[in-house]
Motif scaffolding. Sequence first.
Motif, mmCIF file in Angstrom:
data_model
loop_
_atom_site.group_PDB
_atom_site.id
_atom_site.type_symbol
_atom_site.label_atom_id
_atom_site.label_comp_id
_atom_site.label_asym_id
_atom_site.label_seq_id
_atom_site.Cartn_x
_atom_site.Cartn_y
_atom_site.Cartn_z
ATOM 1 N N GLN A 45 0.835 -1.198 0.000
ATOM 2 C CA GLN A 45 0.000 0.000 0.000
ATOM 3 C C GLN A 45 0.874 1.254 0.000
ATOM 4 O OE1 GLN A 45 -2.489 0.711 3.469
ATOM 5 N NE2 GLN A 45 -4.019 1.744 2.212
ATOM 6 N N LEU A 46 1.978 1.232 0.750
ATOM 7 C CA LEU A 46 2.881 2.382 0.742
ATOM 8 C C LEU A 46 3.501 2.549 -0.640
ATOM 9 C CD1 LEU A 46 4.177 4.719 2.276
ATOM 10 C CD2 LEU A 46 6.121 3.211 2.671
ATOM 11 N N MET A 47 3.910 1.432 -1.267
ATOM 12 C CA MET A 47 4.504 1.503 -2.593
ATOM 13 C C MET A 47 3.514 2.105 -3.593
ATOM 14 S SD MET A 47 4.911 -0.021 -5.693
ATOM 15 C CE MET A 47 5.642 1.349 -6.503
ATOM 16 N N ARG A 48 2.269 1.653 -3.548
ATOM 17 C CA ARG A 48 1.243 2.198 -4.449
ATOM 18 C C ARG A 48 1.026 3.689 -4.196
ATOM 19 N NH1 ARG A 48 -1.928 -1.282 -7.354
ATOM 20 N NH2 ARG A 48 -1.694 -3.505 -6.912
ATOM 21 N N SER A 49 1.018 4.076 -2.924
ATOM 22 C CA SER A 49 0.804 5.493 -2.609
ATOM 23 C C SER A 49 1.988 6.345 -3.059
ATOM 24 C CB SER A 49 0.539 5.682 -1.116
ATOM 25 O OG SER A 49 1.699 5.480 -0.344
ATOM 26 N N ARG A 50 3.183 5.791 -2.997
ATOM 27 C CA ARG A 50 4.361 6.539 -3.477
ATOM 28 C C ARG A 50 4.318 6.683 -5.006
ATOM 29 N NH1 ARG A 50 8.738 7.702 -0.722
ATOM 30 N NH2 ARG A 50 10.131 7.012 -2.385
ATOM 31 N N TYR A 51 3.921 5.613 -5.696
ATOM 32 C CA TYR A 51 3.755 5.717 -7.150
ATOM 33 C C TYR A 51 2.744 6.827 -7.469
ATOM 34 C CZ TYR A 51 2.173 4.847 -11.860
ATOM 35 O OH TYR A 51 1.826 5.028 -13.171
ATOM 36 N N SER A 52 1.615 6.817 -6.761
ATOM 37 C CA SER A 52 0.594 7.844 -6.987
ATOM 38 C C SER A 52 1.139 9.237 -6.691
ATOM 39 C CB SER A 52 -0.647 7.571 -6.137
ATOM 40 O OG SER A 52 -1.308 6.428 -6.596
#
Length: 140
Positions: A45-52
């Motif tokens: 979830q953190l990785m996805r939020s960083r991509y976003s």
Amino acid sequence: MSRRTRRPRPARPTPATCPCGLSAAYDDCCGRLHRGQAQATTAEQLMRSRYSAFAVGDEAYLLRSWHPTTRPPGADLDPGLRWVRLEILGTTEGSAFHTTGSVEFRAHYTQGGRTGSLHENSRFVRHDGAWVYLDGLTED
């Protein structure tokens, strides 16, 4: 005459659909994390939020979610680079019950009319109870 105070805006318009690839509205998905209304519960979830955050140009969130020992002074966002799609290729640990985790992903982008992708295996750790990005190994 009254003076209006401008609120800081993201570098790019806020998208309706979340750039992270999940079928949710940005405001209800990664936007909550970017605004500090929620914390990532998993490394993915953190990785996805960083991509976003890269996709919407949220440098402040990128730096807040970076481990202090590896955090650079700035995120050095390229205004000509557009992140267009994220693929999660695999995860190791990184759940609510772990203190470390990794996420392998491929992030697709366009720049100057050309397409490309970044393939990375990112490492995440818990710091003061929150998931943060530690570092990553990129592959060609």
